[in-house]
Design a protein around this motif. Structure first.
Motif, mmCIF file in Angstrom:
data_model
loop_
_atom_site.group_PDB
_atom_site.id
_atom_site.type_symbol
_atom_site.label_atom_id
_atom_site.label_comp_id
_atom_site.label_asym_id
_atom_site.label_seq_id
_atom_site.Cartn_x
_atom_site.Cartn_y
_atom_site.Cartn_z
ATOM 1 N N MET A 211 0.829 -1.204 0.000
ATOM 2 C CA MET A 211 0.000 0.000 0.000
ATOM 3 C C MET A 211 0.863 1.253 0.000
ATOM 4 S SD MET A 211 -3.036 -1.004 -0.340
ATOM 5 C CE MET A 211 -3.772 0.627 -0.186
ATOM 6 N N ASN B 86 0.623 4.036 -2.869
ATOM 7 C CA ASN B 86 0.342 5.437 -2.524
ATOM 8 C C ASN B 86 1.394 6.386 -3.069
ATOM 9 O OD1 ASN B 86 -1.973 4.695 -1.149
ATOM 10 N ND2 ASN B 86 -0.953 4.561 0.839
ATOM 11 N N SER B 87 2.601 5.871 -3.299
ATOM 12 C CA SER B 87 3.670 6.706 -3.843
ATOM 13 C C SER B 87 3.816 6.543 -5.358
ATOM 14 C CB SER B 87 5.004 6.377 -3.163
ATOM 15 O OG SER B 87 5.377 5.030 -3.392
ATOM 16 N N ASN C 129 -8.059 -1.809 -3.455
ATOM 17 C CA ASN C 129 -8.068 -0.926 -2.286
ATOM 18 C C ASN C 129 -9.086 -1.377 -1.241
ATOM 19 O OD1 ASN C 129 -6.860 1.236 -0.950
ATOM 20 N ND2 ASN C 129 -8.488 2.650 -1.553
ATOM 21 N N THR D 256 -6.844 0.535 7.349
ATOM 22 C CA THR D 256 -5.674 0.747 8.182
ATOM 23 C C THR D 256 -5.937 0.266 9.605
ATOM 24 O OG1 THR D 256 -6.464 2.986 8.637
ATOM 25 C CG2 THR D 256 -4.827 2.725 6.884
ATOM 26 N N GLU E 44 -2.081 5.803 6.947
ATOM 27 C CA GLU E 44 -2.256 4.995 5.748
ATOM 28 C C GLU E 44 -1.341 3.782 5.754
ATOM 29 O OE1 GLU E 44 -1.849 7.326 2.263
ATOM 30 O OE2 GLU E 44 -3.760 8.333 2.514
ATOM 31 N N THR E 45 -0.143 3.938 6.307
ATOM 32 C CA THR E 45 0.768 2.815 6.414
ATOM 33 C C THR E 45 1.156 2.625 7.862
ATOM 34 O OG1 THR E 45 2.653 4.255 5.966
ATOM 35 C CG2 THR E 45 1.690 3.107 4.091
#
Length: 315
Positions: free
Chosen positions: A55, A59-60, A153, A157, A252-253
């Motif tokens: 993830m 996200n990056s 997705n 989290t 998020e992570t």
């Protein structure tokens, strides 16, 4: 998300060799154990760690695939596990249970409903291992079903404090609260019998009630349960999960993701040091300091390495 809704993982502290089936309307899950028993809630740490890495990459804007490669030490530190020989032995057993447990289900993933029969991970390869039997580099290939959920997705989290919950039942209760309360969310109530089925507990009704009351009493005394408060209504045999006021949305992570480029730079910033050991020490440092969100994990890591070298230069 599917594993939060349905009891795919055993909460037993002993090898669970009993097949189980769970139904909710037209949706069903059948879980069959492998040679070492069903995959446990604690074994799920491996999936959480792998999913968190994927993830972070998504996200990056980085490409991802089903094969996740990592240092076993990093996983042990990040998930609050011991890094002694026993910790590595337990991790090896977790890999075997995750690969050996077979799931048959029609749970919708990625917008597609189909009958799937699979293991949670397809393969584990230990790339390097020390003479003492401690694995170093590990390669895990996730199942198509799990990877499909990640790409779609269908992931929620978790609070990092989840890994400080030692009782399997506590972890399962947090997963249920996270799935059903949402964020920010409203209080959700479950009858004790419904909650027992969602937990996949094989305890008697009397014993399950006692276990729940103990967890609720401990949370009343210490407030240790992450993100949600628990209460128990004795007269109605009903458990309520209530989002704690003032809590922020889980990140998020779960873990700071240190890039390979940062590890290479660390060799220059802290010459003489084992950069992988530095990374593990940094994760432990970050965890002890309260897991503050990082705008740039690589920069924070390199700054920490520089200070370590300045305090104790090896060259």
């Amino acid at each position: 998300m599917a594993s939060m809704e349905h009891p795919l993982f055993s909460i037993s502290t002993k090898p669970d060799l009993t097949a189980r089936e769970y139904r909710n309307g037209s949706t069903f899950v059948r879980v069959s154990p492998g040679e070492l028993g069903l995959a446990t809630v604690h074994d799920r740490d491996v999936l959480i760690y792998c999913i968190s890495q994927l993830m972070a990459a998504l996200n990056s804007g980085q490409p991802v695939n089903q094969v996740v490669r990592f240092k076993a030490y990093d996983l042990l530190v990040a998930t609050n596990r011991g890094t002694d020989g026993r910790g590595y032995e337990q991790l090896r057993s977790a890999f075997k249970r995750l690969q050996g447990t077979q799931i048959e289900t029609n749970i919708l993933t990625g917008g597609t409903e189909a009958l799937d029969i699979f293991s949670l991970i397809d393969r584990v390869r230990i790339m390097r291992e020390t003479r003492e039997g401690r694995m170093q580099e590990v390669e895990v290939r996730l199942s198509d079903w799990v990877f499909n959920a990640i790409r779609s997705n269908e992931v929620l989290t978790l609070n990092r404090q989840y890994f400080r919950l030692r009782k399997p039942l506590e972890r399962r209760l947090y997963e249920i609260a996270r799935k059903h309360c949402g964020w920010p969310g409203k209080a959700v109530k479950f009858g004790l019998d419904t909650l027992q089925r969602k937990c996949g507990s094989k305890s008697t009704d009397f014993e399950f009630r006692r276990l729940i009351k103990t967890i609720v009493d401990q949370d009343d005394a210490h407030g240790h349960f992450p993100d949600y408060a628990l209460s128990f209504d004795n007269t109605r045999d009903q458990v309520t999960f209530t989002p704690r006021a003032g809590k922020a949305l889980p990140q998020e992570t779960l873990f700071p993701m240190i890039s390979n480029q940062a590890l290479e730079k660390a060799r220059t910033v802290a010459p003489g040091y084992d950069v992988y050991a530095l990374k593990g020490d940094y994760l432990a440092f970050w965890d002890d300091k309260g897991q503050q969100p990082l705008k740039n994990a690589d920069a924070a890591f390199l700054g920490w390495c520089k200070k370590r070298h300045e305090r104790n230069p090896l060259r």
